[in-house]
Design an enzyme around this catalytic site. Structure first.
Site, PDB file in Angstrom:
ATOM      1  N   SER A 114       0.831  -1.216   0.000  1.00 12.82           N
ATOM      2  CA  SER A 114       0.000   0.000   0.000  1.00 12.82           C
ATOM      3  C   SER A 114       0.861   1.261   0.000  1.00 12.82           C
ATOM      4  O   SER A 114       1.999   1.259   0.478  1.00 12.82           O
ATOM      5  CB  SER A 114      -0.882  -0.022   1.252  1.00 12.82           C
ATOM      6  OG  SER A 114      -1.394   1.259   1.537  1.00 12.82           O
ATOM      7  N   TYR A 137      -1.985   5.599  -4.312  1.00 14.54           N
ATOM      8  CA  TYR A 137      -3.038   6.620  -4.218  1.00 14.54           C
ATOM      9  C   TYR A 137      -2.493   7.855  -4.907  1.00 14.54           C
ATOM     10  O   TYR A 137      -1.405   8.336  -4.541  1.00 14.54           O
ATOM     11  CB  TYR A 137      -3.344   6.956  -2.750  1.00 14.54           C
ATOM     12  CG  TYR A 137      -4.209   5.935  -2.060  1.00 14.54           C
ATOM     13  CD1 TYR A 137      -5.457   5.587  -2.558  1.00 14.54           C
ATOM     14  CD2 TYR A 137      -3.788   5.343  -0.869  1.00 14.54           C
ATOM     15  CE1 TYR A 137      -6.253   4.649  -1.910  1.00 14.54           C
ATOM     16  CE2 TYR A 137      -4.580   4.411  -0.211  1.00 14.54           C
ATOM     17  CZ  TYR A 137      -5.807   4.076  -0.739  1.00 14.54           C
ATOM     18  OH  TYR A 137      -6.599   3.152  -0.104  1.00 14.54           O
ATOM     19  N   THR A 163      -5.605   2.600  -6.776  1.00 16.88           N
ATOM     20  CA  THR A 163      -6.882   2.412  -6.067  1.00 16.88           C
ATOM     21  C   THR A 163      -7.735   3.660  -6.247  1.00 16.88           C
ATOM     22  O   THR A 163      -7.293   4.771  -5.957  1.00 16.88           O
ATOM     23  CB  THR A 163      -6.629   2.144  -4.575  1.00 16.88           C
ATOM     24  OG1 THR A 163      -5.904   0.921  -4.444  1.00 16.88           O
ATOM     25  CG2 THR A 163      -7.941   2.028  -3.806  1.00 16.88           C
ATOM     26  N   LYS A 237      -7.851  -0.719  -9.082  1.00 16.20           N
ATOM     27  CA  LYS A 237      -8.549  -1.454  -8.013  1.00 16.20           C
ATOM     28  C   LYS A 237      -9.755  -0.646  -7.561  1.00 16.20           C
ATOM     29  O   LYS A 237      -9.656   0.576  -7.375  1.00 16.20           O
ATOM     30  CB  LYS A 237      -7.581  -1.660  -6.849  1.00 16.20           C
ATOM     31  CG  LYS A 237      -8.166  -2.306  -5.593  1.00 16.20           C
ATOM     32  CD  LYS A 237      -7.047  -2.696  -4.641  1.00 16.20           C
ATOM     33  CE  LYS A 237      -7.543  -3.305  -3.355  1.00 16.20           C
ATOM     34  NZ  LYS A 237      -8.024  -2.301  -2.393  1.00 16.20           N
ATOM     35  N   HIS A 261     -13.216  -2.277  -1.646  1.00 20.16           N
ATOM     36  CA  HIS A 261     -12.294  -1.889  -0.577  1.00 20.16           C
ATOM     37  C   HIS A 261     -12.639  -2.618   0.726  1.00 20.16           C
ATOM     38  O   HIS A 261     -12.520  -2.077   1.825  1.00 20.16           O
ATOM     39  CB  HIS A 261     -12.351  -0.371  -0.370  1.00 20.16           C
ATOM     40  CG  HIS A 261     -11.026   0.262  -0.025  1.00 20.16           C
ATOM     41  ND1 HIS A 261     -10.253   0.930  -0.935  1.00 20.16           N
ATOM     42  CD2 HIS A 261     -10.342   0.343   1.144  1.00 20.16           C
ATOM     43  CE1 HIS A 261      -9.159   1.398  -0.344  1.00 20.16           C
ATOM     44  NE2 HIS A 261      -9.187   1.045   0.912  1.00 20.16           N
TER      45      HIS A 261
HETATM   46  C1  LIG Z   1      -7.273  -2.140   7.664  1.00 23.17           C
HETATM   47  C2  LIG Z   1      -7.369  -2.081   6.171  1.00 23.17           C
HETATM   48  C3  LIG Z   1      -6.567  -1.199   5.466  1.00 23.17           C
HETATM   49  C4  LIG Z   1      -6.651  -1.126   4.072  1.00 23.17           C
HETATM   50  N1  LIG Z   1      -5.812  -0.272   3.409  1.00 23.17           N
HETATM   51  C5  LIG Z   1      -5.861  -0.229   2.044  1.00 23.17           C
HETATM   52  C6  LIG Z   1      -4.951   0.597   1.337  1.00 23.17           C
HETATM   53  O1  LIG Z   1      -4.101   1.275   1.896  1.00 23.17           O
HETATM   54  N2  LIG Z   1      -5.043   0.603  -0.031  1.00 23.17           N
HETATM   55  C7  LIG Z   1      -5.972  -0.154  -0.720  1.00 23.17           C
HETATM   56  O2  LIG Z   1      -6.026  -0.116  -1.943  1.00 23.17           O
HETATM   57  N3  LIG Z   1      -6.837  -0.953  -0.043  1.00 23.17           N
HETATM   58  C8  LIG Z   1      -6.787  -1.006   1.308  1.00 23.17           C
HETATM   59  N4  LIG Z   1      -7.643  -1.844   1.985  1.00 23.17           N
HETATM   60  C9  LIG Z   1      -8.572  -2.718   1.219  1.00 23.17           C
HETATM   61  C10 LIG Z   1      -7.902  -4.046   0.868  1.00 23.17           C
HETATM   62  O3  LIG Z   1      -6.889  -3.886  -0.088  1.00 23.17           O
HETATM   63  C11 LIG Z   1      -8.914  -5.052   0.267  1.00 23.17           C
HETATM   64  O4  LIG Z   1      -9.570  -4.452  -0.816  1.00 23.17           O
HETATM   65  C12 LIG Z   1      -9.951  -5.548   1.276  1.00 23.17           C
HETATM   66  O5  LIG Z   1      -9.406  -5.661   2.569  1.00 23.17           O
HETATM   67  C13 LIG Z   1     -10.468  -6.902   0.815  1.00 23.17           C
HETATM   68  O6  LIG Z   1     -11.461  -7.373   1.672  1.00 23.17           O
HETATM   69  P1  LIG Z   1     -11.190  -8.426   2.850  1.00 23.17           P
HETATM   70  O7  LIG Z   1     -10.553  -7.648   3.950  1.00 23.17           O
HETATM   71  O8  LIG Z   1     -12.541  -8.923   3.196  1.00 23.17           O
HETATM   72  O9  LIG Z   1     -10.268  -9.489   2.307  1.00 23.17           O
HETATM   73  C14 LIG Z   1      -7.577  -1.931   3.379  1.00 23.17           C
HETATM   74  C15 LIG Z   1      -8.375  -2.835   4.094  1.00 23.17           C
HETATM   75  C16 LIG Z   1      -8.277  -2.915   5.465  1.00 23.17           C
HETATM   76  C17 LIG Z   1      -9.137  -3.903   6.190  1.00 23.17           C
END
Ligand SMILES: Cc1cc2nc3c(=O)[nH]c(=O)nc-3n(C[C@H](O)[C@H](O)[C@H](O)COP(=O)(O)O)c2cc1C
Length: 364
Positions: A114, A137, A163, A237, A261
């Site tokens: 990330s 981002y 994203t 994404k 997300h």
């Molecule tokens: C705590 C947390 C932080 C996240 N941070 C980012 C991020 O910095 N960039 C991003 O593209 N997605 C981020 N996501 C989304 C994840 O990449 C992903 O799309 C999502 O967690 C998938 O669902 P799942 O947690 O049910 O597997 C984050 C998700 C969580 C839970």
């Protein structure tokens, strides 16, 4: 935060890491990670969507040559599980993403780092294997975006995952109720040395949303600009709509991630799994499509592959395993997910990932 660095007894399935996570993380951090946005409607939808499909077992098929290997964007991967980009790994473990990167390297898995990690992208690259992508981002200043791109390229990241579904993130009410606040040491290491530009106060009559939070939100022009700035493949994404998918494909985007997300964007948006078949139909059979949101087992991954994904990304489970048992936990999680997928494939008569077609499922 209790981290044992050993695999605790009683972990039989990937989802057991979710069961042990509240104790390892503490209630507030768990609420922040587990939560989505608003009322967590989409978090629940992501999970419920998997329950609408059943897998039809097949008889007498020879699966003795079976495996879950795939080629994805020039990478040879042993299994179709990628580590999703997740911010603030320090919330889960003192070694944060360095530990995750070591797990990715040990298992030959692809890691998507990330923009908002606790370690710098260079530190993560030093610990990771060759299968590494950088999640971007877009920054308010293009010069800063270009700097991040140059750093990612210099550090050997092989693709950029842009994203686009998190311009506006409203906190989850359950995380708010827990009293969670981001600890002061949880900074986005990649961005820490850039000068901070304070947001201007909205003028009278201006919306806090349209003229405030969304003032730097990217548009199609920004995407076209980004595509012209790097030779690294750009993935997008956060795709849920078939028209967006087709337009991104036409614009020259290398592949897409069907995602909401993990329910942390628009609360009330549909489950990723529910939108996957229409997105796949829109872009045709050969365009790379990944999916995430609610994957908690190899069986879930099997369903996502059957409905059109080439591979899936693992978000929360990755943080839970990191909190419970550090790098070892993340490597173990990936092993469990892969074994669960193998077991499902074998029982459904699928020897390879290409055998996992929509016909292996039935609605229930
Ligand atoms: C705590 C947390 C932080 C996240 N941070 C980012 C991020 O910095 N960039 C991003 O593209 N997605 C981020 N996501 C989304 C994840 O990449 C992903 O799309 C999502 O967690 C998938 O669902 P799942 O947690 O049910 O597997 C984050 C998700 C969580 C839970």
């Amino acid at each position: 935060m209790a981290s044992t660095e050993r695999i605790p007894a009683g972990i039989h399935n990937a989802i057991d890491y979710e069961r042990l996570a509240p104790e390892a993380l503490g209630a507030q951090r768990f609420a922040y990670i587990a939560g989505g946005s608003g009322m967590d409607v989409t978090v629940a939808a992501n999970r419920a969507a998997f329950e609408r499909w059943a897998i039809v077992p097949r008889l007498l098929r020879d699966v003795r040559g079976g495996h879950s290997r795939l080629q994805l964007a020039g990478m040879d991967l042993p299994h179709p599980f990628l580590l999703a980009p997740v911010a603030h790994g320090l919330l889960a473990h003192p070694e944060a993403e360095r530990a995750t990167a070591r797990a990715a390297q040990a298992t030959g898995s692809c890691l998507v780092a990330s923009t908002l990690t606790s370690c710098t992208l260079e530190e993560i690259a030093a610990a990771a294997g060759p299968a590494r992508w950088f999640q971007l981002y877009l920054q308010p200043e293009r010069a800063r975006t270009l700097d991040l791109l140059a750093r990612a390229q210099a550090a050997g990241y092989r693709a950029i995952v842009l994203t686009l579904d998190a311009n506006l993130q409203l906190p989850s009410r359950s995380a708010l109720a827990s009293g969670f606040v981001l600890p002061a040491d949880c900074v986005a290491a990649n961005l820490a040395h850039y000068p901070q530009v304070p947001a201007p106060a909205p003028r009278d009559g201006q919306s806090r949303i349209f003229q405030g939070a969304m003032r730097h939100a990217p548009t199609w022009d920004d995407l076209r600009w980004l595509l012209s700035q790097t030779r690294l493949p750009i993935w997008v994404k956060g795709v849920l709509h078939a028209d967006d998918a087709r337009q991104l494909q036409d614009a020259g985007v290398a592949g897409i991630v069907v995602s909401n997300h993990g329910g942390r964007g628009l609360d009330g948006s549909p489950a990723s799994l529910a939108m996957l078949p229409t997105v796949r139909a829109a872009v045709g059979p050969d365009y790379p499509v990944l999916m995430d949101g609610g994957v908690r087992s190899g069986l879930d991954a099997f369903k996502a592959l059957a409905l059109g994904a080439n591979a899936v990304l693992i978000g929360r489970l990755q943080l839970y395993a990191l909190a419970v048992a550090g790098a070892l936990g993340v490597a173990h999680l990936l092993q469990l997910l892969t074994e669960e997928l193998h077991a499902t494939m074998a029982q459904a008569g699928c020897a390879t990932l290409s055998d996992i077609t929509p016909e292996v499922l039935t609605p229930c």
